[in-house]
Design an enzyme around this catalytic site. Structure first.
Site, PDB file in Angstrom:
ATOM      1  N   HIS A  18       8.229 -30.480  18.246  1.00  0.00           N
ATOM      2  CA  HIS A  18       9.580 -30.995  18.000  1.00  0.00           C
ATOM      3  C   HIS A  18      10.441 -29.892  17.387  1.00  0.00           C
ATOM      4  CE1 HIS A  18       7.406 -32.261  14.148  1.00  0.00           C
ATOM      5  NE2 HIS A  18       8.195 -31.267  13.801  1.00  0.00           N
ATOM      6  N   HIS A  21       9.029 -27.794  14.443  1.00  0.00           N
ATOM      7  CA  HIS A  21       8.122 -26.720  14.845  1.00  0.00           C
ATOM      8  C   HIS A  21       8.934 -25.549  15.402  1.00  0.00           C
ATOM      9  CE1 HIS A  21       5.258 -30.264  15.710  1.00  0.00           C
ATOM     10  NE2 HIS A  21       4.739 -29.641  14.678  1.00  0.00           N
ATOM     11  N   CYS A 126      -7.169 -41.380   2.824  1.00  0.00           N
ATOM     12  CA  CYS A 126      -6.270 -41.736   3.917  1.00  0.00           C
ATOM     13  C   CYS A 126      -6.591 -40.848   5.112  1.00  0.00           C
ATOM     14  CB  CYS A 126      -4.799 -41.546   3.538  1.00  0.00           C
ATOM     15  SG  CYS A 126      -3.704 -41.723   4.975  1.00  0.00           S
ATOM     16  N   CYS A 129      -3.622 -38.621   6.314  1.00  0.00           N
ATOM     17  CA  CYS A 129      -3.363 -37.414   5.520  1.00  0.00           C
ATOM     18  C   CYS A 129      -4.591 -36.529   5.447  1.00  0.00           C
ATOM     19  CB  CYS A 129      -2.965 -37.775   4.088  1.00  0.00           C
ATOM     20  SG  CYS A 129      -1.541 -38.860   3.972  1.00  0.00           S
ATOM     21  N   CYS A 143      -1.393 -45.958   1.870  1.00  0.00           N
ATOM     22  CA  CYS A 143      -0.893 -44.593   1.823  1.00  0.00           C
ATOM     23  C   CYS A 143       0.630 -44.628   1.993  1.00  0.00           C
ATOM     24  CB  CYS A 143      -1.507 -43.775   2.948  1.00  0.00           C
ATOM     25  SG  CYS A 143      -0.668 -42.209   3.220  1.00  0.00           S
ATOM     26  N   HIS A 146       1.602 -42.891   5.480  1.00  0.00           N
ATOM     27  CA  HIS A 146       1.248 -43.540   6.739  1.00  0.00           C
ATOM     28  C   HIS A 146       1.305 -45.065   6.675  1.00  0.00           C
ATOM     29  CE1 HIS A 146      -0.395 -39.479   7.079  1.00  0.00           C
ATOM     30  NE2 HIS A 146      -0.118 -39.615   8.349  1.00  0.00           N
ATOM     31  N   LYS A 294      15.984 -36.441   5.548  1.00  0.00           N
ATOM     32  CA  LYS A 294      14.793 -35.766   6.032  1.00  0.00           C
ATOM     33  C   LYS A 294      14.449 -36.318   7.411  1.00  0.00           C
ATOM     34  CE  LYS A 294       9.956 -34.936   5.113  1.00  0.00           C
ATOM     35  NZ  LYS A 294       8.768 -35.371   4.370  1.00  0.00           N
ATOM     36  N   LYS A 297       9.692 -39.065  11.934  1.00  0.00           N
ATOM     37  CA  LYS A 297       9.033 -38.924  13.223  1.00  0.00           C
ATOM     38  C   LYS A 297       9.893 -39.499  14.350  1.00  0.00           C
ATOM     39  CE  LYS A 297       5.401 -36.602  12.598  1.00  0.00           C
ATOM     40  NZ  LYS A 297       4.358 -37.046  11.708  1.00  0.00           N
TER      41      LYS A 297
END
Length: 509
Positions: A18, A21, A126, A129, A143, A146, A294, A297
């Site tokens: 994405h 990266h 988790c 993670c 978590c 997640h 931020k 996903k």
RNA sequence: GGCGACGUAGCUCAGUUGGUCAGAGCGCUCGACUCAUAAUCGAGAGGUCGACAGUUCAAGUCUGUCCGUCGCUACCA
């Protein structure tokens, strides 16, 4: 000749490429390209991180082997970097044999040196993670990242005596102010080291998708520690000591601020434990924010590098081209603090810097030269008013790259473009009669374009090469070597110029 | 809670050791020009440099407090 070794993090293959990266990788690429121009023996590494429970489970869900699972995603990163014109010299995968050997060699040394011991670890784990958490780090047992329940796990682990290196690392970072850039992140590292530094668990028995611990084959190394070692693997650690000796002392890791602890604390300690005293330097960048938030996903999935490069009708994205995307990621967000990714800003920047200033300059200079100077281009004047501007641009550009500030470096290069446009407006060669005066003005402008092409090539390699060729230069702009190539007065003329489509067609927002 | 960063023109930001420091780029407005991708060049628009108090002959530039944003980190609940 000095050497320069730069890496990106290796990307976890559970996630498709994405723009986050891409941001990291483009920056690393620009540094690599800049150092090649400077004549450094440069090694640029990227790759994929392929071990761990998460991959193992994803593979099970998809009914394939973990390696098949990793294969399918790893190749997507390769393709993405190819499309973005990333000039990596190597692409490492942690599933490769060379990497397993390096991991085992390095960890065995740490073990032999007495920095690894066995203990039982119990806690809430988790899977997402791949980390243990305490009760209060969880949100009602879930978590926070997640949003799924952490699982009770108990296992015999090997531990790394991180605590034994805290003082040494603290001293290291206190004494070497240039190890972590920008400076703000160095302070964070110092802060981490001034607190209690605890030993860390580095192996797992609960999974088998990883690098086996050489002295105890019931264990595999925890994915993070196996992953970090890739940086050493790729330059021959444990296999080619000469090569390792050449590149390792020049190691620079480009990382996001979220992985500072692993890279700036754990990793150097592991190196020291294995008897490697040259510690890497770090370029730390912030996150790209979307609309001030931020990236999540889901938002990331909405924007891929490919969509930005090629355009996307569904999302009403215009095509920025490879260089357009690269330039935006290098020029717009400040390097270090979080920066905003804004589609609107991207268009403004593209039109202003690339289309109007650079692309248009190349176009107008070639056209006027063709009209006023005959078939062959004139040479530049060794004593042009632009000479001082070119020197200033080169000095400032060089200094900014050295300080790890791509946006400032590009701004410095673009100053020469603006100066050249001003110079043309002042001289008005299109009004002059053919002759020595016009020849001088156009030769100078062509020389400025020659120099800009070189200085801008780390950011916009395709357009830089195109401009280079259109003004009649031969060979690759990438093969030029600074500082000599940027010295004023080298444009000799006597060559035919090439007209063509705009380097950067204006985009409509 | 502790530590730290930041808050300067509409936007993104520069502004070493206090005294042309009130700036740059972009955007905007007006003007010029026409070689060029309606590009380029010039001019302007007047931001109390987050707020308040203080140090000093002199403070975005130092000190204190406060407000706001953020980061790292700790811990109670």
């Amino acid at each position: 000749m000095s050497t320069f070794y730069i890496t990106t993090p290796i990307y976890y293959v559970n996630d498709a490429p994405h723009i986050g990266h891409a941001y990291t990788t483009i920056n690393a690429d620009a540094f690599a390209r800049w150092h090649r121009l400077m004549g450094d023996d440069t090694m640029f590494l990227t790759g994929t991180d392929e071990h761990g429970l998460k991959i193992q489970r994803t593979a099970e869900e998809n009914g394939v082997t973990p390696l098949e699972q990793a294969d399918s995603t790893s190749v997507r990163f390769r393709e993405a970097w190819e499309q973005l014109n990333i000039s990596n010299d190597d692409f490492i995968r942690t599933t490769e044999e060379r990497h397993h050997l390096a991991v085992q060699t390095l960890m065995q040394k740490a073990y032999d040196n007495g920095y690894i011991y066995s203990d039982t670890f119990e806690g809430l784990y988790c899977v997402g993670c791949e980390a243990y958490y305490t009760e209060d780090e969880l949100d009602d047992g879930n978590c926070k990242v997640h949003e799924r329940p952490a699982e009770h796990m108990s296992e015999d682990n090997y531990f790394f005596k991180l605590s034994a290196f805290a003082d040494q690392l603290l001293e290291h970072y206190e004494q070497h102010s240039d190890q972590v850039r920008p400076d703000g992140y160095r302070n964070e590292v110092l802060g981490l080291l001034r607190q209690e530094v605890r030993d860390i668990s580095i192996s797992r028995t609960s999974i088998n998708w990883g690098v086996p611990v050489p002295w105890d084959d019931k264990h595999v190394f925890y994915v993070w520690y196996d992953a970090l070692i890739n940086y050493a693997t790729a330059v021959g650690y444990g296999a080619d000591e000469d090569r390792f000796g050449t590149y390792w002392p020049a190691a620079h890791h480009m990382i996001g601020k979220d992985i500072i602890r692993f890279h700036c604390v754990f990793w150097p300690a592991m190196l020291l434990a294995a008897g490697i005293t040259d510690l890497p330097k770090f370029y730390v960048h912030g996150w790209l924010l979307i609309g001030g938030e931020k990236m999540s996903k889901s938002k990331l999935n909405g924007v891929t590098p490919k969509q930005l490069i090629e355009g996307d009708d569904e999302q009403a994205f215009v095509p920025f081209g490879v260089d357009g995307v690269r330039y935006h990621f290098l020029r717009d967000p400040s390097f270090g603090p979080d920066g905003d990714f804004s589609y609107e800003q991207m268009i403004v920047r593209y039109n202003s810097d690339l289309a109007n200033q650079f692309g248009n300059l190349v176009q107008r200079v070639i056209t006027v030269t063709g009209k006023k100077c005959g078939d062959l281009a004139p040479s530049c004047d060794g004593d042009s008013p632009l000479k001082a501007e070119a020197e200033k641009a080169f000095t400032a550009t060089t200094e900014a790259w050295a300080r790890a500030q791509p946006p400032i470096a590009l701004d410095a290069t673009w100053r020469l473009i603006r100066e050249t446009n001003e110079y043309l407006a002042a001289k008005e060669p299109w009004k002059m009669e053919p002759g020595a005066d016009v020849d001088r003005v156009m030769g100078d402008s062509l020389e400025a374009i020659r120099i800009v092409s070189i200085l801008a090539s780390p950011a916009i390699p395709v357009a830089a090469q195109l401009a280079w060729e259109r003004i009649g230069m031969t060979g690759n702009v990438d093969d030029q070597r600074l500082p000599d190539a940027a010295t004023w007065g080298q444009y000799a003329g006597g060559v035919a110029l090439t007209t063509g489509d705009p380097l950067f067609p204006r985009l409509k927002g």
